[in-house]
Design a protein around this motif. Structure first.
Motif, PDB file in Angstrom:
ATOM      1  N   UNK A   1       0.816  -1.204   0.000  1.00 44.11           N
ATOM      2  CA  UNK A   1       0.000   0.000   0.000  1.00 44.11           C
ATOM      3  C   UNK A   1       0.855   1.262   0.000  1.00 44.11           C
ATOM      4  N   UNK A   2       1.947   1.231   0.753  1.00 46.09           N
ATOM      5  CA  UNK A   2       2.833   2.395   0.831  1.00 46.09           C
ATOM      6  C   UNK A   2       3.668   2.558  -0.438  1.00 46.09           C
ATOM      7  N   UNK A   3       4.042   1.468  -1.080  1.00 49.48           N
ATOM      8  CA  UNK A   3       4.940   1.523  -2.235  1.00 49.48           C
ATOM      9  C   UNK A   3       4.245   1.683  -3.580  1.00 49.48           C
ATOM     10  N   UNK A   4       2.988   1.320  -3.688  1.00 46.75           N
ATOM     11  CA  UNK A   4       2.316   1.382  -4.982  1.00 46.75           C
ATOM     12  C   UNK A   4       2.289   2.776  -5.600  1.00 46.75           C
ATOM     13  N   UNK A   5       2.048   3.838  -4.853  1.00 43.02           N
ATOM     14  CA  UNK A   5       2.064   5.158  -5.490  1.00 43.02           C
ATOM     15  C   UNK A   5       3.412   5.491  -6.145  1.00 43.02           C
ATOM     16  N   UNK A   6       4.512   5.153  -5.493  1.00 41.06           N
ATOM     17  CA  UNK A   6       5.827   5.415  -6.081  1.00 41.06           C
ATOM     18  C   UNK A   6       6.051   4.532  -7.301  1.00 41.06           C
ATOM     19  N   UNK A   7       5.567   3.300  -7.250  1.00 33.05           N
ATOM     20  CA  UNK A   7       5.687   2.408  -8.391  1.00 33.05           C
ATOM     21  C   UNK A   7       4.909   2.964  -9.583  1.00 33.05           C
ATOM     22  N   UNK A   8       3.743   3.482  -9.331  1.00 32.20           N
ATOM     23  CA  UNK A   8       2.956   4.094 -10.403  1.00 32.20           C
ATOM     24  C   UNK A   8       3.672   5.319 -10.959  1.00 32.20           C
ATOM     25  N   UNK A   9       4.270   6.127 -10.099  1.00 34.50           N
ATOM     26  CA  UNK A   9       5.048   7.274 -10.573  1.00 34.50           C
ATOM     27  C   UNK A   9       6.180   6.816 -11.488  1.00 34.50           C
ATOM     28  N   UNK A  10       6.884   5.743 -11.084  1.00 33.64           N
ATOM     29  CA  UNK A  10       7.953   5.190 -11.926  1.00 33.64           C
ATOM     30  C   UNK A  10       7.403   4.750 -13.267  1.00 33.64           C
ATOM     31  N   UNK A  11       6.258   4.077 -13.263  1.00 31.37           N
ATOM     32  CA  UNK A  11       5.656   3.613 -14.500  1.00 31.37           C
ATOM     33  C   UNK A  11       5.310   4.793 -15.408  1.00 31.37           C
ATOM     34  N   UNK A  12       4.733   5.852 -14.842  1.00 27.69           N
ATOM     35  CA  UNK A  12       4.361   6.997 -15.665  1.00 27.69           C
ATOM     36  C   UNK A  12       5.585   7.624 -16.322  1.00 27.69           C
TER      37      UNK A  12
END
Length: 113
Positions: free
Chosen positions: A51-62
């Motif tokens: 839950x804590x890491x998914x937003x950063x992972x999405x930022x990396x993907x974008x």
């Protein structure tokens, strides 16, 4: 981009937080100090981690999707550090070092052929 469904679903996703709360309740119902309690508690920790890491992972993907990079790649364009060699160890510089081998200078990113 036209396919923004996954961005919206990840940015507003409470699935992992909900799973963490559920595993907390299950852990409380299990015998204290039991292996089952320990496993379920670990599951809750993992769900909170996701839950804590998914937003950063999405930022990396974008950034990756938009061509800005941010994910290390070899000369052939493939992502580094994600492949595994025949021995099951991660390939790439960090994978080689963690396996006790010095990275090969002959292979882009230091991985083994």
């Amino acid at each position: 981009h036209d396919d923004q469904w996954y961005i919206a679903s990840m940015r507003s996703n409470t699935r992992y937080q909900s799973l963490a709360v559920l595993t907390d309740a299950i852990a409380e119902a299990l015998p204290a100090g039991s292996r089952a309690e320990s496993r379920v508690t670990e599951m809750g920790r993992f769900y909170r981690f996701l839950n804590a890491r998914l937003p950063a992972l999405l930022d990396d993907w974008e950034r990756e999707r938009d061509g800005a990079g941010g994910v290390p790649r070899g000369e052939d364009g493939r992502l580094l550090g994600l492949e595994r060699g025949g021995d099951g160890q991660p390939r790439g510089v960090e994978g080689e070092r963690s396996a006790g081998r010095e990275p090969s200078a002959a292979v882009p990113g230091g991985g083994r052929p």
